[in-house]
Design a protein around this motif. Structure first.
Motif, PDB file in Angstrom:
ATOM      1  N   GLY A 258       0.803  -1.213   0.000  1.00 48.61           N
ATOM      2  CA  GLY A 258       0.000   0.000   0.000  1.00 48.61           C
ATOM      3  C   GLY A 258       0.834   1.259   0.000  1.00 48.61           C
ATOM      4  N   SER A 269       4.528   1.502   5.304  1.00 47.94           N
ATOM      5  CA  SER A 269       3.638   1.186   4.188  1.00 47.94           C
ATOM      6  C   SER A 269       2.484   0.331   4.680  1.00 47.94           C
ATOM      7  N   SER A 273      -3.278  -2.515  -0.541  1.00 42.97           N
ATOM      8  CA  SER A 273      -3.431  -1.479  -1.546  1.00 42.97           C
ATOM      9  C   SER A 273      -4.823  -1.587  -2.142  1.00 42.97           C
TER      10      SER A 273
END
Lengths: 540, 315
Positions: A258, A269, A273
């Motif tokens: 992501g 992160s 995603s």
């Protein structure tokens, strides 16, 4: 058992006729469900089911049911079936049958046979009058089955003979080129006839009389309630099915999949995603998304609630607990009710003409929040007042008798007891304002498809300074987007066709689905809150 | 409008419904329930001699609800640490009288009150009376049990917490000034006084609405006792309860009279005879007809109407 009018106290085991009547009711219910399914195009009327075309199947079932119902009525009249009918089916049923047959006669005469005005009026009067006489004059068993069964059988024959077939179109002959096609007409007629025969069969199952009427009404009410739930369910399911493909485009899991976020100084992160809800619309995006609109909608609702709830509850406390009941409270009541029914576009215009020039002279999130807050205010006042009035006076008396002041009584007794009702009001209000388009269009809309960098960040937007006004938040003053507005402009204005949103249809439906999820999410929060407060008030 | 006249010769009070319709010499009030004997009320009937101090003294109390004259010139002295029963038929003004003693009638907008009520010699119907303090000293229990929709413990501690006597708020907790122990002690003491402790000690945090009717009413008594009142007013506290719960309340009232001045309104004459030290009989029209020692009132009433009422001839 001819003309059996005596009823037994204890009914025997289920008789064969009862079983057949119950089967007829069940078949009518199936037919009704089929007609609903056809209406929403879950099945098409031309599709063959087990080798038989759908239309023929519907027609055949209708004829079968119609004949069965008529058979029950005649059998009961001739004394083959033990029933307990009244002397007549009643004026309401007769009037309804007369109206239905009046319409049927008129339509057949004018549309199918092509007779003129005089022709269809005469035909209508003849069929309507005959139906009225048929249901009002004979005994209830004939009166309530014959007109219903005949109608179902007639509709079935019309379907079977192909007079109304899959390619049938009824051109109304108006200037506007309006017409009904078979995809709509056949399900509607089938649904209506199945309700009618279902009712008649249920009456027959109950043996007519008081019990029969009870069962008939029960079946009608039950089928209607079920169909309402079915419509709601279909609507949600439809949106979900259409929206899912666009929603999960480019979904990816895994460490570092992501975008990077910074929380309390730590940058990492996300392990997920989800481009549609994490991106905006930009040229270089693989998958475009609606993050700015989601953030805009959520902040709008939060701002409106924060603005309207304290004001509304305070006003309600004043008019229920402090103000004398009289002209003043009446005026406030009329004003709040009127405000609640004011069209949202009027609120939007007010926001545009009054708030926007005063708040930085540009469309902004803050102006949108306040406008929606104004819209929410009357409902909060109305429901808070209602629920405070519903708090028993015994609580107030008991508290006063303990020597507790009025304000403390309100705070510790009245408001907690009224909270579930107040929360209900807020839920209803949020449901309305979260989906509003017009006020947003006028007071806060920025670009139609904003890039992700334009997402409002109200929390991060606070800036502190040593000089007055000490705290500022430029994010609140920014024009931004919201889901309903984005959806509206994507659909009507055709904006986005030209921009770089790829599959525009998928994108729209996914936006609609996200809007639904956000609104239902607010509902869920509200309902959970209400449940919490209610459980605190009640034992067990 | 009615008026009360003092006739000079014999000191008797005649209450008339119409000033002109009946002359001072006529000794029959016009408003009577069917079956009631007509008679004049006498001052001597409402004189009650007792030892010790009067906790509450009421003189010439008139109450109007709009045009309705609900209470007519009532005067009586209520002795300390005793049970005083107020009996009479429906609508005779006994509840109205009770609600005057802690100024609960102030909450009814249509009510206007004229006369004097003194709590230990201090007039409560005067300018500057602190209603919070008055109602702390004169507690009240209502006809139907009305616990708050809160936990049992919160119901008990509600009064003292709101008066600021006990503080269990978040801030007090943070500053280490919380009175949690004092609250626990108060809850236990009040519940024991109301004879409810044994039944609810395991579920003090449960909602009070889960209790039975009789338990709820005893909880309301405990709640009233928690503010440490001197006088406890009870408005038919057992009328909505079954016989077993009623007898528990009656025992409780009897015990409470050792430390508190209890004034109890009841419809039930046997109950009044069982639990009270003195009894006041109100009859139709809002007048106090007879007041005296309970035994005397029930065994040898001076008024024929009171005798008829007690023996069940009317009302």
């Amino acid at each position: 058992m001819a003309g059996a009018t005596e009823s037994t106290l204890v009914s025997e085991d289920t008789t064969e006729t009862e079983a057949v009547a119950a089967g007829a009711v069940g078949l009518a219910a199936v037919l009704f469900a089929l007609s609903l399914a056809a209406m929403f195009e879950l099945v098409t009327i031309t599709d063959p089911i087990a080798g038989v075309p759908m239309v023929a199947l519907l027609g055949g079932l209708l004829v079968l049911l119609g004949l069965a119902v008529v058979g029950f009525g005649v059998g009961s009249r001739l004394g083959y079936v033990a029933t307990d009918p009244r002397p007549t089916a009643g004026l309401v049923a007769s009037g309804a049958f007369a109206l239905v047959w009046f319409v049927v006669g008129g339509l057949v005469a004018s549309q199918t046979l092509g007779l003129g005005t005089a022709g269809w009026v005469v035909a209508s009067l003849v069929t309507g009058g005959a139906a009225f006489a048929m249901s009002a004059l004979p005994r209830e068993d004939i009166g309530s089955t014959l007109p219903a069964g005949a109608l179902a059988a007639f509709a079935g024959i019309v379907f079977l003979t192909g007079v109304i077939g899959p390619s049938w179109v009824w051109d109304l002959g108006w200037e506007q080129q309006a017409s009904f096609n078979a995809e709509f007409t056949i399900p509607v007629l089938t649904g209506f006839c199945s309700l009618l025969v279902g009712w008649a069969a249920a009456k027959a199952y109950g043996g007519f009389g008081a019990r029969g009427r009870h069962i008939g009404a029960y079946v009608l009410v039950y089928l209607n309630a079920l169909s309402i739930i079915a419509v709601l369910f279909l609507l949600v399911a439809f949106t979900v099915l259409k929206g899912l493909p666009g929603l999960f485009n480019g979904l990816a899991f895994g460490a570092g999949a992501g975008p990077e976020v910074t929380l309390v100084g730590v940058t990492f992160s996300l392990p997920l995603s989800w481009p549609f809800v994490m991106n905006g619309v930009a040229l270089l995006n693989d998958v475009n998304g609606v993050l700015p609109a989601i953030a805009g909608t959520i902040w709008l609702v939060i701002g409106a609630v924060l603005f309207a709830v304290p004001l509304g509850v305070g006003a309600a406390v004043f008019i229920t607990e402090y103000a004398d009941r009289g002209r003043f409270t009446q005026v406030v009541e009329v004003a709040t009710n009127g405000l609640w029914s004011t069209p949202s576009i009027v609120f939007g215009l007010f926001g545009l003409a009054f708030l926007v020039p005063r708040l930085g002279n540009q469309k902004s999130l803050l102006a949108g929040m306040l406008t929606l807050g104004f819209m929410l205010l009357p409902l909060v006042v109305i429901t808070s007042r209602e629920s405070m009035l519903a708090v028993p006076d015994e609580y107030r008396d008991a508290s006063a008798a303990l020597g507790v002041t009025k304000w403390q009584t309100i705070r510790s007794i009245v408001l907690p007891a009224a909270l579930p009702g107040i929360v209900t009001g807020i839920i209803l209000g949020v449901g309305r304002i979260a989906g509003e388009t017009a006020p947003i269009l006028l007071t806060m809309s920025g670009s139609v498809a904003p890039p992700g960098s334009q997402t409002v960040d109200v929390v991060g937007g606070f800036q502190f300074s040593l000089a007055p006004p000490f705290v500022t938040n430029p994010e609140l003053m920014r024009a931004t987007s919201a889901l309903p507005y984005q959806l509206y402009s994507l659909i009507t204005a055709g904006v986005g066709q030209s921009s770089n949103i790829g599959a525009i249809d998928e994108f729209r439906w996914a936006t609609a689905l996200i809007l639904l999820v956000v609104v239902l999410g607010f509902y869920a929060i509200g309902i959970a809150t209400r449940y919490y407060f209610r459980s605190k008030l009640q034992h067990e | 409008m009615s008026e009360t006249r003092q006739t000079a010769d014999d000191g008797q009070t005649t209450t008339d419904s119409e000033p002109d319709g009946v002359s001072a010499g006529t000794d029959q009030p016009l408003e009577v329930t069917s079956g009631e004997t007509r008679e004049r009320t006498r001052d001597a009937w409402v004189e009650h001699e007792f030892e010790g101090d009067a906790k509450l003294s009421v003189s010439d109390l008139d109450v109007y609800y709009g045009d309705d004259h609900a209470l007519k010139g009532v005067s009586m002295e209520i002795p300390e640490n005793s049970v005083t029963a107020l009996i009479g038929p429906s609508g005779c003004g006994k509840s109205t009288f009770l609600r005057c003693l802690n100024r609960m009638n102030d909450r009814i907008k249509a009510a206007s009150i004229d006369g004097s009520v003194r709590l230990e010699g201090e007039e409560i119907y005067q300018e500057g009376v602190n209603l919070v303090e008055l109602r702390k000293r004169v507690g009240m229990v209502f006809q139907s049990p009305n616990p708050f929709p809160k936990s049992i413990a919160d119901n008990i501690s509600y009064g003292p917490r709101k008066h600021g006597d006990l503080d269990t708020g978040l801030l007090a907790n943070l500053l280490g000034r919380s009175d949690d122990d004092a609250v626990d002690e108060l809850v236990e003491r009040s519940l024991r006084q109301a004879a409810l402790w044994d039944e609810v000690q395991d579920r003090l945090d449960d909602n009070a609405l889960g209790l039975s009717g009789g338990q709820q009413q005893r909880l309301c008594i405990a709640r009233a006792l928690a503010t440490d009142p001197e006088v406890l007013l009870m408005d038919e506290p057992a009328s909505a309860l079954d016989p077993i719960a009623t007898s528990k309340i009656e025992d409780l009232v009897h015990d409470l009279a050792e430390d508190y001045t209890v004034v109890i309104v009841t419809h039930n004459m046997q109950q009044a005879a069982r639990i009270s030290d003195q009894t006041a009989v109100f009859l139709t029209g809002g007048e106090l007809v007879e007041y005296g020692d309970t035994d005397q009132v029930f065994e040898d009433p001076q008024s024929q109407r009171v005798e008829d009422y007690i023996s069940g001839k009317f009302g």
